[in-house]
Every structure is written in C-alpha cells, then in structure tokens.
Design a protein around this motif. Structure first.
Motif, mmCIF file in Angstrom:
data_model
loop_
_atom_site.group_PDB
_atom_site.id
_atom_site.type_symbol
_atom_site.label_atom_id
_atom_site.label_comp_id
_atom_site.label_asym_id
_atom_site.label_seq_id
_atom_site.Cartn_x
_atom_site.Cartn_y
_atom_site.Cartn_z
ATOM 1 N N GLY A 27 0.826 -1.207 0.000
ATOM 2 C CA GLY A 27 0.000 0.000 0.000
ATOM 3 C C GLY A 27 0.861 1.258 0.000
ATOM 4 O O GLY A 27 0.618 2.189 -0.779
ATOM 5 N N PHE A 28 1.879 1.284 0.846
ATOM 6 C CA PHE A 28 2.769 2.448 0.878
ATOM 7 C C PHE A 28 3.561 2.575 -0.420
ATOM 8 O O PHE A 28 3.795 3.675 -0.918
ATOM 9 C CB PHE A 28 3.721 2.337 2.077
ATOM 10 N N GLN A 29 3.960 1.409 -0.974
ATOM 11 C CA GLN A 29 4.763 1.445 -2.192
ATOM 12 C C GLN A 29 3.972 2.027 -3.370
ATOM 13 O O GLN A 29 4.474 2.852 -4.134
ATOM 14 C CB GLN A 29 5.245 0.024 -2.534
ATOM 15 N N TYR A 30 2.694 1.581 -3.492
ATOM 16 C CA TYR A 30 1.908 1.987 -4.663
ATOM 17 C C TYR A 30 1.123 3.284 -4.425
ATOM 18 O O TYR A 30 0.945 4.081 -5.349
ATOM 19 C CB TYR A 30 0.925 0.871 -5.039
ATOM 20 N N LEU A 31 0.633 3.498 -3.193
ATOM 21 C CA LEU A 31 -0.248 4.644 -2.949
ATOM 22 C C LEU A 31 0.501 5.878 -2.451
ATOM 23 O O LEU A 31 0.114 7.006 -2.768
ATOM 24 C CB LEU A 31 -1.332 4.260 -1.924
ATOM 25 N N VAL A 32 1.558 5.691 -1.675
ATOM 26 C CA VAL A 32 2.292 6.833 -1.119
ATOM 27 C C VAL A 32 3.524 7.147 -1.976
ATOM 28 O O VAL A 32 3.711 8.268 -2.433
ATOM 29 C CB VAL A 32 2.715 6.547 0.337
ATOM 30 N N LEU A 33 4.358 6.143 -2.178
ATOM 31 C CA LEU A 33 5.564 6.367 -2.991
ATOM 32 C C LEU A 33 5.252 6.402 -4.484
ATOM 33 O O LEU A 33 6.000 6.977 -5.267
ATOM 34 C CB LEU A 33 6.590 5.273 -2.698
ATOM 35 N N ARG A 34 4.137 5.719 -4.885
ATOM 36 C CA ARG A 34 3.692 5.671 -6.288
ATOM 37 C C ARG A 34 4.788 5.158 -7.217
ATOM 38 O O ARG A 34 5.098 5.743 -8.251
ATOM 39 C CB ARG A 34 3.212 7.064 -6.739
ATOM 40 N N LYS A 35 5.412 4.078 -6.793
ATOM 41 C CA LYS A 35 6.429 3.421 -7.611
ATOM 42 C C LYS A 35 6.175 1.924 -7.620
ATOM 43 O O LYS A 35 5.684 1.363 -6.631
ATOM 44 C CB LYS A 35 7.835 3.700 -7.045
ATOM 45 N N PRO A 36 6.499 1.244 -8.720
ATOM 46 C CA PRO A 36 6.314 -0.216 -8.751
ATOM 47 C C PRO A 36 7.334 -0.909 -7.844
ATOM 48 O O PRO A 36 8.396 -0.361 -7.542
ATOM 49 C CB PRO A 36 6.558 -0.558 -10.228
#
Length: 282
Positions: A27-36
């Motif tokens: 969730g943090f990777q895709y929604l906050v950092l917005r990176k794969p």
C-alpha cells in the motif's frame, strides 16, 4: 488426513498474519511512494516462502518442542523431584533445592534464544550495517546469556515469592548506569535485543516454565507469580549486550596499547584508535 487438515489450517492462519504486513508494504509502495515494486515476481515468491516456512516452523514447535518443554517444566518442579531424599516434603520452601530448575531455566533460555528467528535476522543485519564490527554469533551469544541469566533469576523470584518490581526496578537502574558508559553504537541495538528475544520460540516455553513452577511451589499464585519471566528475558539481554560491547572495547584498547609499546611507530595509530573509541563511547 488430520495432518493435511492441520497443515491447511496453519497455512491459512499464517497467511492471515502475513497479509496485513504485505498490505501495508504494498500500500505504501503503490499509494504513497507511487512506484512499482522492484523484482515483483521474486518478492511474491519470497512471501510464499515466508508463509510456508512459518507454517512448518509453528507446526514443528507445537508437535515437538512445546510438549517436551512443558513436560520437562512440570517434572522438574514437582515437589517429589525437588525434595527427593527428604523424609517428608518441607512445609517451608527451600529455594536452594530448586537448583535443577535454575539450571534448566538457564539452558532452555540460552538454547531457545540462539534459535530465535527474529534475533538471527537482527544479528545478520547488525553485522551487515556495521561492516562486520558486530559479530553475528557474538551478538546472538551475548543476548542468549542475558536471557538465560534473566530467566534463571525469574525462577528464583517465583520460588522465593519476592516482589517482581524489586528486580525490574533494580535492573533498569543498572541499564541506565550502563548506558552512560557503553559504546554509543551498541546502545540502540542492545535495547532492541531485549525485544527480539521474546518471540515465537522463547515465549511459549518460558511461559510454560513459569506457570508450571508457580503451580507446584507451595504458597505461590499462578496468576500473581506465574507470569513475569518474559520481563526478565527482555531486560537482561540489554545489560549483556552492552557488557559484551564494553568488554570488546576494553580488549581492543589494550591490544592497541600493547602494540604501541612494542613498536613506538604505531603509537600515534594507537592514539587515533583510542580517540575513536572514546568518541564512540560518548
């Protein structure tokens, strides 16, 4: 059939424990950092390894170590075993007669801590980030000795019926004093070491030992006296890890001073090292 059902049930339970962790990370990777996620396929396979490995590990503990540990705790704390050789079981508790309990507590505390997966993971990371200055095995043994001493002292407290806060308050006073003199780089790791020891392997066995001891020692309450060993297992590794670092610091200082006396050309290097040690100890 029962075994397959047990494996399936344990897998589902472990998956339920791991999913919240994976949800937060992804969730943090895709929604906050917005990176794969890099190497997503390898990460997913790793999560599968974690679920399967943890499931088999928990099943192995339930089938082998836990029953055997509970049985040993019950047998060692029975009055018939503790007071063997006596004509009659004494009406007063003779704490010195429980020496096998203290030895068993020390041995089980040491061995379970050495096998604690969370401690292994922390020790490996500590060795990596310190460039090998913190030995993986040195840290694991230091923590294991602390847990072993703490659980043995906790068993002594249950046998004697002394208030637990006497030990805990005195222990944390020592920790505060020791923190002032320990090398700065080891202090946070020492405090973390107290937490990682109370995990999957150690807690069930130690709890069984405390409850079994409180049940069999005359005049003790299972509710009041049976718990508290985990607090000892968390506190004493802090002292043992900082003690390990302090001994290593003293040994390094003496080694360099000896080299300096034998070869004056290295005196300045020894001085630099001692200065570095002093800075770390601040």
């Amino acid at each position: 059939m029962n075994l397959l059902q047990e494996i399936f049930t344990t897998l589902l339970a472990t998956l339920g424990d791991v999913i919240p962790i994976a949800t937060i990370i992804f969730g943090f990777q895709y929604l906050v950092l917005r990176k794969p996620v890099p190497n997503l396929k390898r990460v997913l396979i790793g999560f599968a390894y974690v679920v399967v490995g943890l499931s088999l590990f928990l099943m192995g503990l339930e089938r082998a170590l836990f029953p055997l540990g509970r049985l040993m705790a019950e047998q060692l704390t029975r009055p018939e075993f503790v007071y063997q050789g006596f004509a009659a079981i004494p009406t007063e508790v003779l704490w010195e007669q429980y020496y096998w309990v203290y030895l068993f507590a020390f041995a089980i505390g040491f061995s379970t801590t050495i096998a604690e997966p969370s401690l292994i993971a922390v020790a490996i990371k500590a060795s990596e980030v310190s460039g090998g200055a913190i030995s993986t095995w040195g840290l694991r043994i230091a923590v294991a000795i602390g847990v072993a001493v703490g659980i043995s002292l906790g068993c002594y407290r249950i046998v004697t019926g002394l208030p637990i806060h006497y030990f805990i308050i005195a222990g944390y006073i020592l920790v505060v004093i020791q923190t002032s003199f320990a090398p700065r780089m080891i202090v946070p790791l020492a405090y973390d070491s107290g937490g990682v020891t109370t995990s999957t392997v150690t807690v069930p066995l130690v709890t069984a030992l405390g409850l079994g001891l409180a049940e069999t020692v005359p005049g003790r309450s299972v509710l009041i006296d049976g718990f508290g060993l985990i607090a000892f297992a968390s506190l004493f590794p802090i002292m043992s890890v900082m003690g390990y670092a302090q001994l290593a610091e003293i040994k390094a200082r003496r080694k360099h001073n000896k080299q300096a006396r034998q070869n004056p050309k290295t005196a300045q290097q020894a001085t630099d090292v001692n200065t570095e040690i002093d800075n770390n100890a601040l």
